[in-house]
Motif scaffolding. Structure first.
Motif, PDB file in Angstrom:
ATOM      1  N   GLY A  39       0.887  -1.047   0.091  1.00 58.37           N
ATOM      2  CA  GLY A  39      -0.140  -0.017   0.063  1.00 58.37           C
ATOM      3  C   GLY A  39       0.870   1.344  -0.018  1.00 58.37           C
ATOM      4  N   ARG A  40       2.197   1.175   0.162  1.00 58.84           N
ATOM      5  CA  ARG A  40       2.878   2.532   0.136  1.00 58.84           C
ATOM      6  C   ARG A  40       3.247   2.783  -1.265  1.00 58.84           C
ATOM      7  NH1 ARG A  40       7.868   0.304   2.200  1.00 58.84           N
ATOM      8  NH2 ARG A  40       9.027   0.563   0.292  1.00 58.84           N
ATOM      9  N   GLU A  41       3.075   4.486  -1.354  1.00 59.88           N
ATOM     10  CA  GLU A  41       3.189   4.843  -2.471  1.00 59.88           C
ATOM     11  C   GLU A  41       4.371   4.769  -3.371  1.00 59.88           C
ATOM     12  OE1 GLU A  41       1.781   8.755  -2.190  1.00 59.88           O
ATOM     13  OE2 GLU A  41      -0.246   8.447  -1.789  1.00 59.88           O
ATOM     14  N   GLY A  42       4.502   4.921  -4.728  1.00 58.63           N
ATOM     15  CA  GLY A  42       5.879   4.788  -5.233  1.00 58.63           C
ATOM     16  C   GLY A  42       6.865   5.674  -4.755  1.00 58.63           C
ATOM     17  N   GLY A  43       8.093   4.989  -4.404  1.00 59.87           N
ATOM     18  CA  GLY A  43       9.080   5.856  -3.791  1.00 59.87           C
ATOM     19  C   GLY A  43       8.900   6.549  -2.235  1.00 59.87           C
ATOM     20  N   GLY A  44       7.845   6.082  -1.890  1.00 61.57           N
ATOM     21  CA  GLY A  44       7.563   6.650  -0.303  1.00 61.57           C
ATOM     22  C   GLY A  44       8.215   5.779   0.593  1.00 61.57           C
ATOM     23  N   GLY A  45       8.774   6.497   1.642  1.00 56.21           N
ATOM     24  CA  GLY A  45       9.562   5.968   2.609  1.00 56.21           C
ATOM     25  C   GLY A  45       8.791   4.826   3.559  1.00 56.21           C
ATOM     26  N   MET A  46       9.429   4.104   4.489  1.00 52.72           N
ATOM     27  CA  MET A  46       8.855   3.238   5.433  1.00 52.72           C
ATOM     28  C   MET A  46       8.010   3.704   6.805  1.00 52.72           C
ATOM     29  SD  MET A  46      11.202  -0.009   5.618  1.00 52.72           S
ATOM     30  CE  MET A  46      12.749   0.842   6.008  1.00 52.72           C
ATOM     31  N   ASP A  47       6.976   3.539   7.196  1.00 57.54           N
ATOM     32  CA  ASP A  47       6.809   3.806   8.347  1.00 57.54           C
ATOM     33  C   ASP A  47       7.124   3.136   9.597  1.00 57.54           C
ATOM     34  OD1 ASP A  47       5.174   4.639  10.740  1.00 57.54           O
ATOM     35  OD2 ASP A  47       3.392   4.437   9.778  1.00 57.54           O
ATOM     36  N   LEU A  48       8.317   3.571  10.271  1.00 54.80           N
ATOM     37  CA  LEU A  48       8.859   2.752  11.216  1.00 54.80           C
ATOM     38  C   LEU A  48       7.973   2.375  12.414  1.00 54.80           C
ATOM     39  CD1 LEU A  48      12.556   4.260  10.930  1.00 54.80           C
ATOM     40  CD2 LEU A  48      11.474   2.052   9.842  1.00 54.80           C
ATOM     41  N   ASP A  49       6.892   3.047  12.711  1.00 53.17           N
ATOM     42  CA  ASP A  49       6.196   2.853  13.790  1.00 53.17           C
ATOM     43  C   ASP A  49       4.907   1.695  13.371  1.00 53.17           C
ATOM     44  OD1 ASP A  49       7.307   4.765  15.524  1.00 53.17           O
ATOM     45  OD2 ASP A  49       6.298   6.418  14.649  1.00 53.17           O
ATOM     46  N   TYR A  50       4.999   1.617  12.126  1.00 52.52           N
ATOM     47  CA  TYR A  50       3.934   0.290  11.710  1.00 52.52           C
ATOM     48  C   TYR A  50       4.323  -0.122  10.433  1.00 52.52           C
ATOM     49  CZ  TYR A  50      -0.571  -1.640  10.531  1.00 52.52           C
ATOM     50  OH  TYR A  50      -1.744  -2.478  10.211  1.00 52.52           O
ATOM     51  N   LEU A  51       5.204  -1.047  10.536  1.00 55.98           N
ATOM     52  CA  LEU A  51       5.698  -1.749   9.254  1.00 55.98           C
ATOM     53  C   LEU A  51       4.636  -2.589   8.595  1.00 55.98           C
ATOM     54  CD1 LEU A  51       9.315  -2.867  10.413  1.00 55.98           C
ATOM     55  CD2 LEU A  51       8.667  -0.682   9.048  1.00 55.98           C
ATOM     56  N   ASN A  52       4.062  -2.291   7.523  1.00 59.61           N
ATOM     57  CA  ASN A  52       3.116  -3.170   6.970  1.00 59.61           C
ATOM     58  C   ASN A  52       3.655  -4.285   5.875  1.00 59.61           C
ATOM     59  OD1 ASN A  52       0.176  -3.560   7.134  1.00 59.61           O
ATOM     60  ND2 ASN A  52      -0.324  -2.376   5.198  1.00 59.61           N
ATOM     61  N   GLY A  53       4.689  -4.251   5.497  1.00 66.30           N
ATOM     62  CA  GLY A  53       5.295  -5.394   4.757  1.00 66.30           C
ATOM     63  C   GLY A  53       4.917  -6.649   5.625  1.00 66.30           C
ATOM     64  N   PHE A  54       5.700  -7.595   4.729  1.00 69.98           N
ATOM     65  CA  PHE A  54       5.750  -8.920   5.584  1.00 69.98           C
ATOM     66  C   PHE A  54       6.849  -9.903   4.850  1.00 69.98           C
ATOM     67  CE2 PHE A  54       3.126  -9.101   1.776  1.00 69.98           C
ATOM     68  CZ  PHE A  54       3.389 -10.079   1.172  1.00 69.98           C
ATOM     69  N   ALA A  55       6.943 -11.013   5.269  1.00 67.16           N
ATOM     70  CA  ALA A  55       8.103 -11.821   5.041  1.00 67.16           C
ATOM     71  C   ALA A  55       7.488 -13.280   4.766  1.00 67.16           C
ATOM     72  CB  ALA A  55       9.342 -11.714   6.099  1.00 67.16           C
ATOM     73  N   LEU A  56       8.077 -14.169   4.067  1.00 67.02           N
ATOM     74  CA  LEU A  56       8.215 -15.515   3.963  1.00 67.02           C
ATOM     75  C   LEU A  56       9.591 -16.110   4.981  1.00 67.02           C
ATOM     76  CD1 LEU A  56       6.906 -18.228   3.335  1.00 67.02           C
ATOM     77  CD2 LEU A  56       7.924 -17.701   0.758  1.00 67.02           C
ATOM     78  N   ILE A  57       9.248 -16.750   5.824  1.00 61.83           N
ATOM     79  CA  ILE A  57      10.342 -17.200   6.537  1.00 61.83           C
ATOM     80  C   ILE A  57      10.186 -18.670   6.449  1.00 61.83           C
ATOM     81  CG2 ILE A  57      11.251 -17.375   8.792  1.00 61.83           C
ATOM     82  CD1 ILE A  57      10.026 -14.603   9.490  1.00 61.83           C
ATOM     83  N   THR A  58      11.556 -19.441   6.228  1.00 59.12           N
ATOM     84  CA  THR A  58      11.506 -20.964   6.041  1.00 59.12           C
ATOM     85  C   THR A  58      12.843 -21.257   6.996  1.00 59.12           C
ATOM     86  OG1 THR A  58      10.707 -20.714   3.750  1.00 59.12           O
ATOM     87  CG2 THR A  58      12.139 -22.840   4.467  1.00 59.12           C
ATOM     88  N   GLU A  59      12.213 -22.148   7.987  1.00 55.65           N
ATOM     89  CA  GLU A  59      13.346 -22.631   8.906  1.00 55.65           C
ATOM     90  C   GLU A  59      13.659 -23.973   8.786  1.00 55.65           C
ATOM     91  OE1 GLU A  59      12.132 -19.408  12.342  1.00 55.65           O
ATOM     92  OE2 GLU A  59      11.696 -21.568  12.474  1.00 55.65           O
ATOM     93  N   THR A  60      14.793 -24.450   8.997  1.00 56.01           N
ATOM     94  CA  THR A  60      15.339 -25.889   9.038  1.00 56.01           C
ATOM     95  C   THR A  60      15.729 -26.087  10.365  1.00 56.01           C
ATOM     96  OG1 THR A  60      15.904 -25.794   6.487  1.00 56.01           O
ATOM     97  CG2 THR A  60      16.522 -27.684   7.972  1.00 56.01           C
ATOM     98  N   ARG A  61      15.025 -27.265  10.885  1.00 56.47           N
ATOM     99  CA  ARG A  61      15.451 -27.664  12.331  1.00 56.47           C
ATOM    100  C   ARG A  61      15.615 -29.254  12.235  1.00 56.47           C
ATOM    101  NH1 ARG A  61      12.519 -23.718  16.416  1.00 56.47           N
ATOM    102  NH2 ARG A  61      12.102 -21.880  15.262  1.00 56.47           N
TER     103      ARG A  61
END
Length: 509
Positions: A39-61
């Motif tokens: 939802g961030r506009e092109g070229g806009g910076g991150m909102d450090l108080d509300y990070l609205n991106g996400f990540a795919l995390i893969t763990e091997t144990r």
């Protein structure tokens, strides 16, 4: 008479037994792929108080499974794990049930989980000051104040004016010291298994920041792009294989399946001795822990000026196609710390060639005697211009040299730019190249205007003036060079050094 128990009945008996606990304290290997906030506009910076991106995390144990039913607890997952997205592979018996612990260990959750139970209170003696211990039962808390009972009567916690704290015999059920995701499985025999846990997590984001060094002739730039990634989770990912995805991803997430771990706030309500009706004093331990409640800060966000242009970058990302998106893969492992930011080199483009020009907009409503034009740089994103790679959106810092000193010329924004597209950078308003718009004589319903561009520089200036939408009816002399672009009409003119150029036109009804 001998009875034969069918195999499926034996499995049912194993499943009904109390499962053994298998605890995996952390991954042996982890990969993190970070997606930008869609939802961030092109070229806009991150909102450090509300990070609205996400990540795919893969763990091997690697875990050791007993024969029969077992609960495998994966400790140290991200706070923002989306449980419904989790996939566990490598368990010989598959997955029977999945759970996520709801609460993290904190002063509030310890008290909440111990309501009605016996604990030990350690407090200073009012006469000697020596620490003493006695049994206590927690009767109320934590949201509306903590009340406990001892042989001496009922009191409010930390309201005596002397140091006091609780000691617990064990961790309450349902409270985890670290974010934990668990599954239940059934194994036919004891075995060692390599298990992979993959899940989506909220609380991540990344953005690009470009540092551009302008050469002396003002037409070539050395460009270095940094990726700034942020993690607002309380969990670090050490020596992770890092990837990042650029592009606009269609994302629809339900709040009820992506909520953060529950962390209660602890409020202490006190009243003057001898009164339970007046003088209530409140304290919120999220901001003021008070004595006996230690708060450990593991990381802190920081901000500051962009890093200096590196003279040598040996490790940068490689760019790959991911459908219509772009994937940036980093060859070196990266530690993504909890509640922190990190910068890694994204791309390097030395000697990129740009066209330098000045841009402005003519306003036909009043005389404008002097209007500074904006110094601009533009290039087609192709290899012959020293570019030819997808450029993710981000901020651009442009630097130049004067009198052997490096100075910042501009701070601009760049939207996502695909290969073959035009890349434009706005540098700064110019005091050397100016536009004047003066109204002439009206003839009938037409309004006459005179546009004059002056150039105080010693070198020629390429100028583009926006003279209105294509739908505006203009009478322009045939010798004037104009172009139409994206619904607008532009006057293109070359102004010699220390010279000027003019255009007379009429705005028709």
């Amino acid at each position: 008479m001998r009875y034969v128990i069918p195999a499926f009945a034996m499995v049912a008996q194993m499943a009904s037994a109390l499962p053994a606990q298998v605890i995996s304290e952390g991954p042996d290997d982890v990969a993190v792929t970070i997606y930008r906030d869609p939802g961030r506009e092109g070229g806009g910076g991150m909102d450090l108080d509300y990070l609205n991106g996400f990540a795919l995390i893969t763990e091997t144990r690697e875990i050791v499974l007993p024969a029969g039913a077992a609960e495998v607890r994966f400790e140290g997952v991200a706070d923002g794990i989306v449980p419904v997205s989790a996939i566990v592979t490598g368990l010989p018996g598959g997955t029977v049930q999945r759970n996520r612990d709801a609460r993290l260990l904190s002063p509030a959750s310890l008290i909440d989980g111990s309501l009605g139970n016996r604990v030990t209170i350690r407090r200073a003696d009012s006469e000697t000051g020596a620490m003493r211990e006695q049994d206590a039962i927690i009767r109320a808390g934590p949201d509306n104040g903590v009340i406990f009972e001892t042989a001496e009567g009922i009191e409010a916690f930390q309201c005596s004016g002397l140091p006091e704290t609780f000691a617990y015999d064990g961790r309450p059920a349902g409270v985890s010291a670290r974010p934990t995701f668990s599954v239940r499985t059934i194994s036919a025999e004891a075995t060692r298994a390599t298990v992979t846990l993959s899940y989506l997590s909220t609380g991540f984001d990344w953005t690009a920041h470009y540092v551009a060094e302008l050469d002396e002739d003002g037409r070539r730039m050395d460009i270095l792009a940094w990726m700034t990634l942020a993690n607002s989770n309380g969990q670090s990912f050490a020596d992770a294989r890092l990837q990042a995805v650029a592009g606009t991803l269609n994302r629809e997430a339900a709040d009820d399946v992506a909520d953060r771990y529950r962390n209660l706030s602890l409020r202490l309500n006190c009243w003057p001795r001898g009164s339970t009706r007046t003088g209530v004093r409140r304290r919120d331990l999220r901001s003021d822990p008070g004595p006996g409640i230690p708060i450990i800060v593991t990381a802190q966000r920081r901000s500051g000026a962009m890093m200096e242009m590196a003279t040598s970058i040996s490790v940068i990302s490689t760019q790959e196609d991911l459908g219509d998106l772009k994937l940036y893969r980093f060859p070196e492992r990266v530690t993504i710390a909890a509640n922190a930011q990190k910068q890694v080199a994204l791309l390097v483009r030395p000697d990129a060639r740009f066209d330098r020009y000045y841009a402005g907009i003519a306003q036909f409503d009043a005389d404008v005697p002097l209007q500074p034009l904006n110094l601009m740089f533009r290039a087609r994103n192709v290899q012959r211009n020293g570019l030819g790679v997808a450029l993710p959106s981000g901020a651009v810092s442009v630097f130049g040299a004067t009198a052997n000193r490096r100075m910042q010329l501009a701070e601009s924004r760049l939207p996502d730019s695909a290969v073959g597209e035009l890349v434009e950078l706005a540098v700064a308003p110019s005091t050397q190249v100016m536009l004047s718009t003066v109204r002439g004589e009206d003839s009938g319903d037409a309004n006459e205007w005179r546009l004059t561009v002056t150039n105080a520089n010693s070198v020629r200036a390429e100028v583009e003036i926006d003279i209105g939408a294509q739908t505006v009816n203009l009478d322009i002399p045939g010798r004037a060079r104009t172009v139409e672009r994206e619904g607008r009409r532009y006057w293109l003119v070359r102004v010699p050094g220390e010279g000027e150029r003019s255009l007379r036109l009429r705005v028709l009804p």
